[in-house]
Design a protein around this motif. Structure first.
Motif: not given
Lengths: 114, 115
Positions: B35, B91, B107, B109
Motif C-alpha cells: 500500500y 505499507l 507491518g 511501514g
C-alpha cells in the motif's frame, strides 16, 4: 466498486468522555468491515472486524462498533477514552468474494485532551 | 508469532534516484499486499500477490514502480525513478485465507521522503 466515507477528519474529546467515530460505506455487494488504528510512525493495527452474525462487535479493550446494513454504516464507539487512545482511526471494507481488496476511508484523527 | 517485517523504516532520496523496499510477511500467509499512504490519506493498494502471482496491480504506476515476490514469501517494491509525489509511507500487509476471512496484518511501514 466500494467506497468508504469517514466524515470527521478530526475529533477532539476530553479524557474519560465517550466518543463515536463515524464510517459510512457504499457497495453493490456484501462486505466485511474493519476498524484499524494507526499510532504515530507505526503500521495499522486491527481493532474490530465484522464478518457476519451479531451486528455489534466488541473488543477486550472496550471498543465496539455496530454494523447497520440499512444505513450502510459501521460506527466505532468507546464509552470512556484515555490519553493513550490518541491516534488515527481507519475504517475499511472488503468484498466477501473475489480479491478481498480493502478500500480504506481517509481516516479520523482522535485527539484525547487532558 | 512474528508480525510483518519491513525495511528500511525510513529512506530519504533525491528525485530521479531509485529505491527499494523489502517485506517479509507472517509465516504461512499466502497473500501479500503493498500500500501507499500519502500524508493525511488512507492507504491505497498498489499491488496484491497470491503466493508469487499478481492478483491486482491496477493502481500500480507501472512506468516507475515494480514489485516481485519470489518463491511466494518475501517481496520487494522498487521505484525508479522517484518523483516528489512518491513521498509517502509504504505499507506491507499479509493475510491468510485459512482464517476463513481475509483479515490483513500490517507491518510498520517505510517512510519515503523524496527531495
Amino acid at each position: 466498486a466500494q467506497s468508504v466515507t469517514q466524515l470527521d477528519s478530526q475529533v477532539p474529546v476530553f479524557e474519560e468522555a465517550p466518543v463515536e467515530l463515524r464510517c459510512n460505506y457504499s457497495s453493490s455487494v456484501s462486505v466485511y468491515l474493519f476498524w484499524y488504528v494507526q499510532y504515530p510512525n507505526q503500521g495499522l493495527q486491527l481493532l474490530l472486524k465484522y464478518l457476519s452474525g451479531s451486528t455489534l462487535v466488541e473488543s477486550i479493550n472496550g471498543f465496539e462498533a455496530e454494523f447497520n446494513k440499512s444505513q450502510t454504516s459501521f460506527h466505532f464507539r468507546k464509552p470512556s477514552v484515555h490519553i493513550s487512545d490518541t491516534a488515527e482511526y481507519f475504517c475499511a471494507v472488503s468484498p466477501l468474494s473475489g480479491t478481498y481488496k480493502y478500500i480504506f476511508g481517509t481516516g479520523t484523527r482522535l485527539k484525547v485532551l487532558a | 508469532e512474528a508480525g510483518v517485517a519491513q525495511s528500511p523504516r525510513y529512506k530519504i532520496i533525491e528525485k530521479r534516484q531509485s529505491v527499494a523496499f523489502w517485506c517479509n510477511p507472517i509465516s504461512g500467509h499466502a497473500t501479500l499486499y503493498w500500500y501507499q499512504q500519502i500524508l493525511g490519506q488512507g492507504p491505497k493498494l498498489l499491488i496484491q500477490f497470491q503466493n508469487n502471482g499478481v492478483v491486482d496491480d491496477s493502481q500500480l504506476p507501472k512506468d516507475r514502480f515494480s514489485a516481485e515476490r519470489l518463491k511466494g514469501v518475501d517481496s520487494t517494491l522498487k521505484i525508479q525513478p522517484a518523483k516528489l509525489e512518491d513521498s509517502a509511507v509504504y505499507l506491507c500487509a499479509s493475510s491468510s485465507r485459512a482464517e476463513g476471512t481475509d483479515t490483513q496484518y500490517f507491518g510498520p511501514g517505510t517512510r519515503l521522503t523524496v527531495l
